[in-house]
Design a protein around this motif. Structure first.
Motif, PDB file in Angstrom:
ATOM      1  N   UNK A  26      12.520  -1.596  15.238  1.00 55.86           N
ATOM      2  CA  UNK A  26      12.662  -1.132  13.850  1.00 55.86           C
ATOM      3  C   UNK A  26      11.402  -0.409  13.394  1.00 55.86           C
ATOM      4  N   UNK A  27      10.241  -0.975  13.734  1.00 54.88           N
ATOM      5  CA  UNK A  27       8.982  -0.352  13.341  1.00 54.88           C
ATOM      6  C   UNK A  27       8.799   1.015  13.963  1.00 54.88           C
ATOM      7  N   UNK A  28       9.111   1.119  15.248  1.00 52.46           N
ATOM      8  CA  UNK A  28       9.001   2.402  15.941  1.00 52.46           C
ATOM      9  C   UNK A  28       9.955   3.425  15.332  1.00 52.46           C
ATOM     10  N   UNK A  29      11.181   2.978  15.048  1.00 51.50           N
ATOM     11  CA  UNK A  29      12.182   3.884  14.467  1.00 51.50           C
ATOM     12  C   UNK A  29      11.728   4.402  13.107  1.00 51.50           C
ATOM     13  N   UNK A  30      11.252   3.504  12.249  1.00 53.14           N
ATOM     14  CA  UNK A  30      10.779   3.907  10.919  1.00 53.14           C
ATOM     15  C   UNK A  30       9.604   4.870  11.039  1.00 53.14           C
ATOM     16  N   UNK A  31       8.669   4.547  11.935  1.00 48.74           N
ATOM     17  CA  UNK A  31       7.514   5.418  12.102  1.00 48.74           C
ATOM     18  C   UNK A  31       7.886   6.816  12.557  1.00 48.74           C
ATOM     19  N   UNK A  32       8.807   6.906  13.506  1.00 49.06           N
ATOM     20  CA  UNK A  32       9.220   8.214  14.016  1.00 49.06           C
ATOM     21  C   UNK A  32       9.997   8.993  12.953  1.00 49.06           C
ATOM     22  N   UNK A  33      10.870   8.305  12.218  1.00 54.64           N
ATOM     23  CA  UNK A  33      11.641   8.978  11.162  1.00 54.64           C
ATOM     24  C   UNK A  33      10.703   9.566  10.110  1.00 54.64           C
ATOM     25  N   UNK A  34       9.694   8.816   9.702  1.00 55.03           N
ATOM     26  CA  UNK A  34       8.732   9.319   8.719  1.00 55.03           C
ATOM     27  C   UNK A  34       7.982  10.519   9.274  1.00 55.03           C
ATOM     28  N   UNK A  35       7.564  10.431  10.528  1.00 53.37           N
ATOM     29  CA  UNK A  35       6.818  11.535  11.132  1.00 53.37           C
ATOM     30  C   UNK A  35       7.679  12.789  11.243  1.00 53.37           C
ATOM     31  N   UNK A  36       8.923  12.637  11.682  1.00 51.19           N
ATOM     32  CA  UNK A  36       9.817  13.795  11.802  1.00 51.19           C
ATOM     33  C   UNK A  36      10.069  14.416  10.434  1.00 51.19           C
ATOM     34  N   UNK A  37      10.205  13.592   9.421  1.00 50.17           N
ATOM     35  CA  UNK A  37      10.410  14.099   8.077  1.00 50.17           C
ATOM     36  C   UNK A  37       9.222  14.872   7.534  1.00 50.17           C
ATOM     37  N   UNK A 126       5.047   1.436  10.590  1.00 49.55           N
ATOM     38  CA  UNK A 126       5.724   0.842  11.729  1.00 49.55           C
ATOM     39  C   UNK A 126       4.977  -0.363  12.274  1.00 49.55           C
ATOM     40  N   UNK A 127       3.660  -0.269  12.271  1.00 51.56           N
ATOM     41  CA  UNK A 127       2.825  -1.381  12.722  1.00 51.56           C
ATOM     42  C   UNK A 127       3.010  -2.587  11.794  1.00 51.56           C
ATOM     43  N   UNK A 128       3.124  -2.329  10.494  1.00 56.78           N
ATOM     44  CA  UNK A 128       3.346  -3.417   9.536  1.00 56.78           C
ATOM     45  C   UNK A 128       4.640  -4.158   9.854  1.00 56.78           C
ATOM     46  N   UNK A 129       5.683  -3.410  10.154  1.00 56.55           N
ATOM     47  CA  UNK A 129       6.970  -4.031  10.503  1.00 56.55           C
ATOM     48  C   UNK A 129       6.830  -4.835  11.798  1.00 56.55           C
ATOM     49  N   UNK A 130       6.083  -4.305  12.751  1.00 52.10           N
ATOM     50  CA  UNK A 130       5.845  -5.026  13.991  1.00 52.10           C
ATOM     51  C   UNK A 130       5.133  -6.345  13.767  1.00 52.10           C
ATOM     52  N   UNK A 131       4.210  -6.382  12.776  1.00 53.60           N
ATOM     53  CA  UNK A 131       3.512  -7.633  12.471  1.00 53.60           C
ATOM     54  C   UNK A 131       4.461  -8.689  11.918  1.00 53.60           C
ATOM     55  N   UNK A 132       5.519  -8.251  11.255  1.00 54.24           N
ATOM     56  CA  UNK A 132       6.529  -9.214  10.822  1.00 54.24           C
ATOM     57  C   UNK A 132       7.212  -9.841  12.036  1.00 54.24           C
ATOM     58  N   UNK A 133       7.325  -9.050  13.108  1.00 52.24           N
ATOM     59  CA  UNK A 133       7.849  -9.591  14.360  1.00 52.24           C
ATOM     60  C   UNK A 133       6.938 -10.669  14.919  1.00 52.24           C
ATOM     61  N   UNK A 134       5.627 -10.481  14.775  1.00 50.40           N
ATOM     62  CA  UNK A 134       4.672 -11.506  15.210  1.00 50.40           C
ATOM     63  C   UNK A 134       4.894 -12.797  14.429  1.00 50.40           C
ATOM     64  N   UNK A 167      -2.054  -8.892   7.482  1.00 52.20           N
ATOM     65  CA  UNK A 167      -2.207  -7.603   8.159  1.00 52.20           C
ATOM     66  C   UNK A 167      -1.064  -6.653   7.805  1.00 52.20           C
ATOM     67  N   UNK A 168       0.154  -7.168   7.718  1.00 52.57           N
ATOM     68  CA  UNK A 168       1.289  -6.318   7.356  1.00 52.57           C
ATOM     69  C   UNK A 168       1.078  -5.710   5.968  1.00 52.57           C
ATOM     70  N   UNK A 169       0.636  -6.519   5.015  1.00 48.72           N
ATOM     71  CA  UNK A 169       0.389  -6.016   3.661  1.00 48.72           C
ATOM     72  C   UNK A 169      -0.707  -4.964   3.665  1.00 48.72           C
ATOM     73  N   UNK A 170      -1.771  -5.224   4.416  1.00 43.13           N
ATOM     74  CA  UNK A 170      -2.851  -4.253   4.499  1.00 43.13           C
ATOM     75  C   UNK A 170      -2.398  -2.938   5.102  1.00 43.13           C
TER      76      UNK A 170
END
Length: 253
Positions: A26-37, A126-134, A167-170
């Motif tokens: 999910x984090x990777x997908x969100x990050x790529x979508x934002x970058x493409x946009x 995307x990294x923030x979302x990944x931290x939720x996975x942690x 870390x996610x909030x930051x």
């Protein structure tokens, strides 16, 4: 802690879907979508940005696993069964992803500074979302605190700092700051990505103080900083150096 998101059953088989893996995707997908946009505002082709994002993810997975194996080489040598499901180290992933993106940009003559800047806010979010996975997986956990601490969460039967949420909030704050900076100012090519690196290094240095898994992540020397703390300090120094070396923006972007 909820490491298994769902279990799928069918054809006599059971497949557990891990929460960590789902949130990473999910984090990777969100990050790529934002970058493409954001691609057109940096005069980049959207396909190139998509390719850079996917290659960066692949290189990041290789790099993050590789650095984990280096840090834990002795432990893995003594317990080779741990190689079945190795962990990941963010700074290794950052280096591996950056190398993959550099090679693509070099091969297709794409501005590396523009590609890095277009990716920076999405990378942070995307990294923030990944931290939720942690948090869901129970890794990267915090130090034990008093049960009366208002932000305490229970992991492994003990109240702990929710360092994953810190870390996610930051990272969300960093992503928003980068978006605001890119819209209101016209920084030099590459400056936005360097700002991301510096911002995350400061965040990592702050959150490391609350981590409770230091023994799992390696130290450069006895009683010294963890590997990630040392790499964060190096990143800060390199960020300051690169900001003085970046070329000035020519024209509007």
């Amino acid at each position: 802690m909820h490491p298994i998101l769902v279990e799928l059953h069918g054809f006599g088989l059971t497949r557990a879907i891990p929460s960590y893996g789902v949130l990473i995707v999910c984090g990777v997908t969100v990050g790529i979508v934002i970058a493409v946009g954001r691609a057109r505002s940096y005069r980049l082709d959207r396909f190139d940005v998509l390719a850079v994002g996917l290659l960066g993810f692949g290189g990041g997975m290789v790099g993050s696993t590789g650095l984990y194996l280096v840090i834990h080489a002795r432990e893995l040598w003594n317990h080779p069964s741990l190689l079945v499901a190795p962990g990941h180290v963010f700074y290794g992933g950052l280096a591996g992803g950056a190398l993959a993106c550099f090679l693509y940009c070099r091969a297709y003559q794409i501005s590396l500074g523009a590609a890095a800047d277009v990716a920076a806010p999405g990378l942070a979010l995307g990294h923030a979302i990944g931290r939720l996975g942690c948090l869901m997986a129970g890794c990267c956990y915090g130090r034990v605190v008093s049960a009366s601490f208002p932000l305490a969460i229970t992991l492994d039967g003990a109240p702990r700092h929710p360092v994953q949420l810190y870390e996610a909030a930051g990272l969300v704050v960093i992503a928003l700051a980068l978006l605001a900076l890119s819209r209101r100012l016209r920084p030099r090519p590459g400056a936005l990505f360097v700002a991301y690196l510096a911002g995350y290094a400061l965040l990592r240095l702050a959150t490391e103080h609350f981590r409770g898994d230091n023994f799992e992540r390696g130290f450069l020397f006895s009683g010294g900083p963890s590997t990630s703390q040392a790499l964060a300090l190096v990143t800060l120094a390199l960020s300051a150096f690169f900001l003085t070396r970046l070329p000035h923006q020519k024209g509007a972007s």
